[in-house]
Design a protein around this motif. Structure first.
Motif, PDB file in Angstrom:
ATOM      1  N   ASP A  50      37.426 -60.980  25.782  1.00 44.02           N
ATOM      2  CA  ASP A  50      36.010 -60.621  25.648  1.00 44.02           C
ATOM      3  C   ASP A  50      35.136 -61.865  25.504  1.00 44.02           C
ATOM      4  O   ASP A  50      34.065 -61.958  26.113  1.00 44.02           O
ATOM      5  CB  ASP A  50      35.791 -59.696  24.453  1.00 44.02           C
ATOM      6  N   LEU A  69      34.975 -63.717  28.924  1.00 39.34           N
ATOM      7  CA  LEU A  69      34.121 -62.988  29.860  1.00 39.34           C
ATOM      8  C   LEU A  69      32.647 -63.178  29.512  1.00 39.34           C
ATOM      9  O   LEU A  69      31.820 -63.402  30.401  1.00 39.34           O
ATOM     10  CB  LEU A  69      34.471 -61.500  29.871  1.00 39.34           C
ATOM     11  N   GLU A 102      30.231 -64.982  32.250  1.00 39.65           N
ATOM     12  CA  GLU A 102      29.233 -64.132  32.887  1.00 39.65           C
ATOM     13  C   GLU A 102      27.805 -64.527  32.523  1.00 39.65           C
ATOM     14  O   GLU A 102      26.855 -63.951  33.044  1.00 39.65           O
ATOM     15  CB  GLU A 102      29.500 -62.663  32.534  1.00 39.65           C
ATOM     16  N   ASP A 136      37.221 -61.880  37.514  1.00 41.18           N
ATOM     17  CA  ASP A 136      38.040 -60.712  37.889  1.00 41.18           C
ATOM     18  C   ASP A 136      39.375 -60.711  37.153  1.00 41.18           C
ATOM     19  O   ASP A 136      39.845 -59.661  36.712  1.00 41.18           O
ATOM     20  CB  ASP A 136      38.285 -60.674  39.397  1.00 41.18           C
ATOM     21  N   ARG A 177      38.907 -59.664  33.641  1.00 40.72           N
ATOM     22  CA  ARG A 177      38.688 -58.210  33.633  1.00 40.72           C
ATOM     23  C   ARG A 177      40.018 -57.475  33.825  1.00 40.72           C
ATOM     24  O   ARG A 177      40.271 -56.450  33.189  1.00 40.72           O
ATOM     25  CB  ARG A 177      37.695 -57.809  34.708  1.00 40.72           C
TER      26      ARG A 177
END
Length: 82
Positions: A32, A35, A39, A63, A66
């Motif tokens: 988390d 990411l 992002e 990706d 994820r």
């Protein structure tokens, strides 16, 4: 060292780099956090990543994180179903 040696092009070699070579457990909190950093185009760690990697590597890495998050979700769900 070539870019291919430093930056894997597939999920499994990338996962190996994170877990084995990097000795990092891909815990949900780790995933988390990464990411969130990757992002956010204004995040300093994302900017550093962009400087080190080829332009097309960032979407792959996002990706893969994820995918790793999905693996944790599946594992957690199967534990609750048991």
């Amino acid at each position: 060292m070539s870019d291919g040696d430093r930056f894997p092009a597939l999920y499994e070699p990338w996962r190996h780099c994170i877990e084995v070579r990097g000795r990092t457990r891909r815990a949900p909190t780790f995933i988390d956090e990464k990411l969130s950093e990757l992002e956010d185009a204004s995040h300093p760690k994302m900017k550093g990543f962009a400087r080190l990697c080829k332009a097309d590597h960032l979407p792959w890495t996002i990706d893969w994180f994820r995918q790793g998050a999905g693996e944790h979700s599946e594992t957690s769900a199967s534990r609750h179903d048991a």
